[in-house]
Design an enzyme around this catalytic site. Sequence first.
Site, PDB file in Angstrom:
ATOM      1  N   GLU A 168       0.824  -1.212   0.000  1.00 37.78           N
ATOM      2  CA  GLU A 168       0.000   0.000   0.000  1.00 37.78           C
ATOM      3  C   GLU A 168       0.865   1.272   0.000  1.00 37.78           C
ATOM      4  O   GLU A 168       0.368   2.352   0.289  1.00 37.78           O
ATOM      5  CB  GLU A 168      -0.956   0.019   1.199  1.00 37.78           C
ATOM      6  CG  GLU A 168      -1.911  -1.161   1.275  1.00 37.78           C
ATOM      7  CD  GLU A 168      -2.924  -1.236   0.126  1.00 37.78           C
ATOM      8  OE1 GLU A 168      -2.895  -0.383  -0.775  1.00 37.78           O
ATOM      9  OE2 GLU A 168      -3.730  -2.174   0.139  1.00 37.78           O
ATOM     10  N   HIS A 218      -2.977   2.669   8.075  1.00 36.69           N
ATOM     11  CA  HIS A 218      -4.079   1.922   7.474  1.00 36.69           C
ATOM     12  C   HIS A 218      -4.362   0.726   8.375  1.00 36.69           C
ATOM     13  O   HIS A 218      -3.434   0.069   8.851  1.00 36.69           O
ATOM     14  CB  HIS A 218      -3.694   1.461   6.069  1.00 36.69           C
ATOM     15  CG  HIS A 218      -4.621   0.430   5.519  1.00 36.69           C
ATOM     16  ND1 HIS A 218      -5.966   0.658   5.335  1.00 36.69           N
ATOM     17  CD2 HIS A 218      -4.409  -0.850   5.130  1.00 36.69           C
ATOM     18  CE1 HIS A 218      -6.535  -0.423   4.846  1.00 36.69           C
ATOM     19  NE2 HIS A 218      -5.602  -1.364   4.716  1.00 36.69           N
ATOM     20  N   HIS A 225      -7.718  -2.335   9.748  1.00 38.27           N
ATOM     21  CA  HIS A 225      -8.999  -3.010   9.496  1.00 38.27           C
ATOM     22  C   HIS A 225      -9.804  -3.088  10.796  1.00 38.27           C
ATOM     23  O   HIS A 225     -10.114  -4.189  11.267  1.00 38.27           O
ATOM     24  CB  HIS A 225      -8.764  -4.431   8.967  1.00 38.27           C
ATOM     25  CG  HIS A 225      -7.901  -4.533   7.743  1.00 38.27           C
ATOM     26  ND1 HIS A 225      -7.288  -5.711   7.347  1.00 38.27           N
ATOM     27  CD2 HIS A 225      -7.567  -3.612   6.806  1.00 38.27           C
ATOM     28  CE1 HIS A 225      -6.611  -5.511   6.225  1.00 38.27           C
ATOM     29  NE2 HIS A 225      -6.750  -4.239   5.877  1.00 38.27           N
ATOM     30  N   GLU A 238     -17.621  13.110  22.127  1.00 37.11           N
ATOM     31  CA  GLU A 238     -16.352  13.701  21.691  1.00 37.11           C
ATOM     32  C   GLU A 238     -16.074  13.601  20.193  1.00 37.11           C
ATOM     33  O   GLU A 238     -15.144  14.239  19.703  1.00 37.11           O
ATOM     34  CB  GLU A 238     -15.190  13.069  22.458  1.00 37.11           C
ATOM     35  CG  GLU A 238     -15.202  13.515  23.894  1.00 37.11           C
ATOM     36  CD  GLU A 238     -13.922  13.187  24.624  1.00 37.11           C
ATOM     37  OE1 GLU A 238     -13.785  13.668  25.753  1.00 37.11           O
ATOM     38  OE2 GLU A 238     -13.074  12.468  24.079  1.00 37.11           O
ATOM     39  N   HIS A 272     -13.260  -2.737   3.548  1.00 36.26           N
ATOM     40  CA  HIS A 272     -11.843  -3.085   3.676  1.00 36.26           C
ATOM     41  C   HIS A 272     -11.257  -2.535   4.981  1.00 36.26           C
ATOM     42  O   HIS A 272     -10.734  -3.293   5.796  1.00 36.26           O
ATOM     43  CB  HIS A 272     -11.067  -2.552   2.462  1.00 36.26           C
ATOM     44  CG  HIS A 272      -9.605  -2.856   2.491  1.00 36.26           C
ATOM     45  ND1 HIS A 272      -8.878  -3.221   1.379  1.00 36.26           N
ATOM     46  CD2 HIS A 272      -8.709  -2.839   3.512  1.00 36.26           C
ATOM     47  CE1 HIS A 272      -7.615  -3.429   1.716  1.00 36.26           C
ATOM     48  NE2 HIS A 272      -7.483  -3.199   3.016  1.00 36.26           N
TER      49      HIS A 272
HETATM   50  O1  2HA Z   1      -1.035  -4.944   3.552  1.00 40.31           O
HETATM   51  O2  2HA Z   1      -3.971  -4.200   4.700  1.00 40.31           O
HETATM   52  O3  2HA Z   1      -4.610  -3.317   2.296  1.00 40.31           O
HETATM   53  C1  2HA Z   1      -2.200  -5.530   3.985  1.00 40.31           C
HETATM   54  C2  2HA Z   1      -3.345  -4.650   3.775  1.00 40.31           C
HETATM   55  C3  2HA Z   1      -3.688  -4.326   2.381  1.00 40.31           C
HETATM   56 ZN    ZN Z   2      -5.879  -3.360   4.232  1.00 41.65          ZN
END
Ligand code: 2HA
Ligand code: ZN
Length: 271
Positions: free
Chosen positions: A116, A139, A141, A169, A210
């Site tokens: 990424e 990033h 999840h 908040e 995602h």
């Molecule tokens: O690299 O989260 O979006 C693993 C991820 C890809």
């Molecule tokens: Zn990811």
Amino acid sequence: MKHILNAPFIEEMKLTTANMYRLGWDERNGGNISYMLDEREVAQYLNVNRPIRTIPIGFSVPELAGKLFLVTGTGKYFKNVERDPETNLGIVRIAQDGITAELLWGYRDGGKFTSELPSHLMCHAARLKVDPENRVVIHSHPTHTLAMNYVHELDEKKFTHTLWEMCTECIVVFPDGVGILPWMLCGTNSIGEATAKKMEAFRLVVWAMHGIYGAGKTMDETFGLIETVEKAAQIYMLTLGSKRVNTIRDEQMKELAEFFGVNYRKDFLNF
Ligand code: 2HA
Ligand code: ZN
């Protein structure tokens, strides 16, 4: 020269990845972090003029030429960073050509940065234009944020409004709201360009079904943004299906934003 494994930026990366793994947000190789470093600080730990090898970036980011980044490795697990930072992380400098990364430390098993990286670097470039002090892109999840994607309309105004309703908040922590991209193929330059475009207006961008991107000045601030969205999404998911008898009203959100002096998305409230 000081030992790199004692550097505060490595310590921060170890603590953050371990914390996020234990929160259950970064299963397997899910999630990635990039952290812009100060070359003078890194020079206390490494010879910054002796790259180990060069790695093609796969696109051109001339605006970041010369900048140093600490980046999680592709295919690497957040779970393992704490135990073996030198294999799971790397420090790269974006070369003057803007298309090559010079590896200064890490990726010891011959690896490279996260797939990424296009999204990360394009987000850094976009956020730096808005906030010259931006340093971190994360990033992840996060579980409830992801769950919410399946049951809530993916409209930026409606999604942000729902999150703002879930904790007092929220409007103060992310007054600029949450941007949303539709489902897109990840790991590509296209999703990077789309994310960076959103980052011109938002510090948080949801990738539908995602995960989420966050950007900020420090690791704590960036983690805290994602953490606050995730908390709100958790409350949303916990109350989903139950009869709502109370809520935080728009006048109250406005009162909060004004009291704390934040520049909020007025068009995301319903007046
Ligand atoms: O690299 O989260 O979006 C693993 C991820 C890809
Ligand atoms: Zn990811």
